[in-house]
Design a protein around this motif. Sequence first.
Motif, PDB file in Angstrom:
ATOM      1  N   THR A   1      57.936  23.467  -6.977  1.00 21.72           N
ATOM      2  CA  THR A   1      59.008  22.486  -7.137  1.00 21.72           C
ATOM      3  C   THR A   1      59.839  22.861  -8.359  1.00 21.72           C
ATOM      4  N   LYS A   2      61.016  22.280  -8.419  1.00 20.79           N
ATOM      5  CA  LYS A   2      61.899  22.581  -9.540  1.00 20.79           C
ATOM      6  C   LYS A   2      61.900  21.394 -10.498  1.00 20.79           C
ATOM      7  N   SER A   3      61.716  21.683 -11.775  1.00 16.46           N
ATOM      8  CA  SER A   3      61.753  20.663 -12.826  1.00 16.46           C
ATOM      9  C   SER A   3      62.735  21.153 -13.887  1.00 16.46           C
ATOM     10  N   GLY A   4      63.935  20.623 -13.852  1.00 15.89           N
ATOM     11  CA  GLY A   4      64.965  21.106 -14.770  1.00 15.89           C
ATOM     12  C   GLY A   4      65.386  22.498 -14.353  1.00 15.89           C
ATOM     13  N   ASP A   5      65.277  23.447 -15.258  1.00 12.81           N
ATOM     14  CA  ASP A   5      65.607  24.834 -14.940  1.00 12.81           C
ATOM     15  C   ASP A   5      64.387  25.655 -14.562  1.00 12.81           C
ATOM     16  N   ASP A   6      63.196  25.090 -14.699  1.00  9.80           N
ATOM     17  CA  ASP A   6      61.958  25.827 -14.447  1.00  9.80           C
ATOM     18  C   ASP A   6      61.369  25.476 -13.081  1.00  9.80           C
ATOM     19  N   LEU A   7      60.616  26.411 -12.542  1.00 10.52           N
ATOM     20  CA  LEU A   7      59.856  26.162 -11.317  1.00 10.52           C
ATOM     21  C   LEU A   7      58.437  25.754 -11.705  1.00 10.52           C
ATOM     22  N   VAL A   8      57.935  24.697 -11.081  1.00 13.70           N
ATOM     23  CA  VAL A   8      56.573  24.222 -11.324  1.00 13.70           C
ATOM     24  C   VAL A   8      55.720  24.677 -10.147  1.00 13.70           C
ATOM     25  N   ILE A   9      54.659  25.411 -10.452  1.00 19.63           N
ATOM     26  CA  ILE A   9      53.771  25.945  -9.411  1.00 19.63           C
ATOM     27  C   ILE A   9      52.468  25.164  -9.455  1.00 19.63           C
ATOM     28  N   ALA A  10      52.111  24.565  -8.315  1.00 19.36           N
ATOM     29  CA  ALA A  10      50.876  23.784  -8.222  1.00 19.36           C
ATOM     30  C   ALA A  10      50.089  24.250  -7.000  1.00 19.36           C
ATOM     31  N   PHE A  11      48.800  23.974  -7.010  1.00 17.42           N
ATOM     32  CA  PHE A  11      47.946  24.320  -5.870  1.00 17.42           C
ATOM     33  C   PHE A  11      46.805  23.325  -5.784  1.00 17.42           C
ATOM     34  N   ALA A  12      46.274  23.175  -4.581  1.00 19.41           N
ATOM     35  CA  ALA A  12      45.107  22.320  -4.339  1.00 19.41           C
ATOM     36  C   ALA A  12      44.398  22.853  -3.096  1.00 19.41           C
ATOM     37  N   TYR A  13      43.077  22.888  -3.157  1.00 14.32           N
ATOM     38  CA  TYR A  13      42.306  23.340  -2.001  1.00 14.32           C
ATOM     39  C   TYR A  13      40.886  22.802  -2.105  1.00 14.32           C
ATOM     40  N   ASN A  14      40.195  22.811  -0.971  1.00 13.15           N
ATOM     41  CA  ASN A  14      38.809  22.354  -0.889  1.00 13.15           C
ATOM     42  C   ASN A  14      37.914  23.521  -0.497  1.00 13.15           C
ATOM     43  N   VAL A  15      36.693  23.505  -1.010  1.00  8.78           N
ATOM     44  CA  VAL A  15      35.694  24.516  -0.655  1.00  8.78           C
ATOM     45  C   VAL A  15      34.414  23.779  -0.274  1.00  8.78           C
ATOM     46  N   GLU A  16      33.899  24.093   0.922  1.00  8.39           N
ATOM     47  CA  GLU A  16      32.611  23.550   1.347  1.00  8.39           C
ATOM     48  C   GLU A  16      31.538  24.593   1.064  1.00  8.39           C
ATOM     49  N   ILE A  17      30.502  24.169   0.368  1.00  7.03           N
ATOM     50  CA  ILE A  17      29.409  25.065   0.015  1.00  7.03           C
ATOM     51  C   ILE A  17      28.158  24.600   0.751  1.00  7.03           C
ATOM     52  N   GLU A  18      27.590  25.478   1.564  1.00  5.49           N
ATOM     53  CA  GLU A  18      26.374  25.131   2.289  1.00  5.49           C
ATOM     54  C   GLU A  18      25.180  25.320   1.364  1.00  5.49           C
ATOM     55  N   LEU A  19      24.487  24.228   1.048  1.00  6.15           N
ATOM     56  CA  LEU A  19      23.322  24.313   0.175  1.00  6.15           C
ATOM     57  C   LEU A  19      22.087  24.649   0.995  1.00  6.15           C
ATOM     58  N   ILE A  20      21.626  23.695   1.774  1.00  5.38           N
ATOM     59  CA  ILE A  20      20.507  23.892   2.696  1.00  5.38           C
ATOM     60  C   ILE A  20      20.916  23.177   3.981  1.00  5.38           C
TER      61      ILE A  20
ATOM     62  N   PRO B   1      21.372  20.876   6.886  1.00  4.12           N
ATOM     63  CA  PRO B   1      22.776  20.558   7.102  1.00  4.12           C
ATOM     64  C   PRO B   1      23.438  19.922   5.875  1.00  4.12           C
ATOM     65  N   VAL B   2      23.014  20.266   4.683  1.00  2.00           N
ATOM     66  CA  VAL B   2      23.559  19.674   3.460  1.00  2.00           C
ATOM     67  C   VAL B   2      24.663  20.572   2.902  1.00  2.00           C
ATOM     68  N   TYR B   3      25.844  19.974   2.697  1.00  2.00           N
ATOM     69  CA  TYR B   3      26.993  20.696   2.159  1.00  2.00           C
ATOM     70  C   TYR B   3      27.473  20.009   0.884  1.00  2.00           C
ATOM     71  N   LEU B   4      28.078  20.799   0.020  1.00  2.00           N
ATOM     72  CA  LEU B   4      28.690  20.290  -1.199  1.00  2.00           C
ATOM     73  C   LEU B   4      30.182  20.553  -1.081  1.00  2.00           C
ATOM     74  N   LEU B   5      31.002  19.525  -1.245  1.00  2.00           N
ATOM     75  CA  LEU B   5      32.452  19.671  -1.149  1.00  2.00           C
ATOM     76  C   LEU B   5      33.030  19.720  -2.553  1.00  2.00           C
ATOM     77  N   MET B   6      33.711  20.817  -2.854  1.00  2.00           N
ATOM     78  CA  MET B   6      34.377  20.989  -4.151  1.00  2.00           C
ATOM     79  C   MET B   6      35.878  20.907  -3.906  1.00  2.00           C
ATOM     80  N   LYS B   7      36.560  20.043  -4.662  1.00  4.37           N
ATOM     81  CA  LYS B   7      38.014  19.903  -4.558  1.00  4.37           C
ATOM     82  C   LYS B   7      38.634  20.457  -5.819  1.00  4.37           C
TER      83      LYS B   7
END
Length: 122
Positions: A89-108, A110-116
């Motif tokens: 996105t643009k903020s004034g004269d600068d570009l603002v770079i953002a990101f977001a994602y999820n990662v599912e980690i299989e522990l054992i 059927p148990v999963y850990l969700l990291m955001k």
Amino acid sequence: MRQAVAVARTQRGMGLFGLLFLLVLIGAVVLVGLKVFPTVNEYLTIKRAVNKIAASKPANVEDVRRAFEATKAVEYSIVSIGAKDLAVTKSGDDLVIAFAYNVEIELIPPVYLLMKYRGQAQ
């Protein structure tokens, strides 16, 4: 003759079940830590790449995406997101770079850990 004196003895130390419980608990913490560490490393690599791109003052969104793809080609640890996943996105004269994602980690199964993970260039 001596008389036997009964002395109350107190138990000290840890029993077998306490030791086993402690070992299982330590093992579970180590398992989670070993599975989570690569995703945290990837997040820090992405954040460092986004900050470096933002510091170079890109002219437009295509320059940001091109620079991220070039960084991703060098940094093999970035697998969760691509250049199209960046929110620019643009903020004034600068570009603002953002990101977001999820990662599912299989522990054992059927148990999963969700990291955001979420970040933004500073």
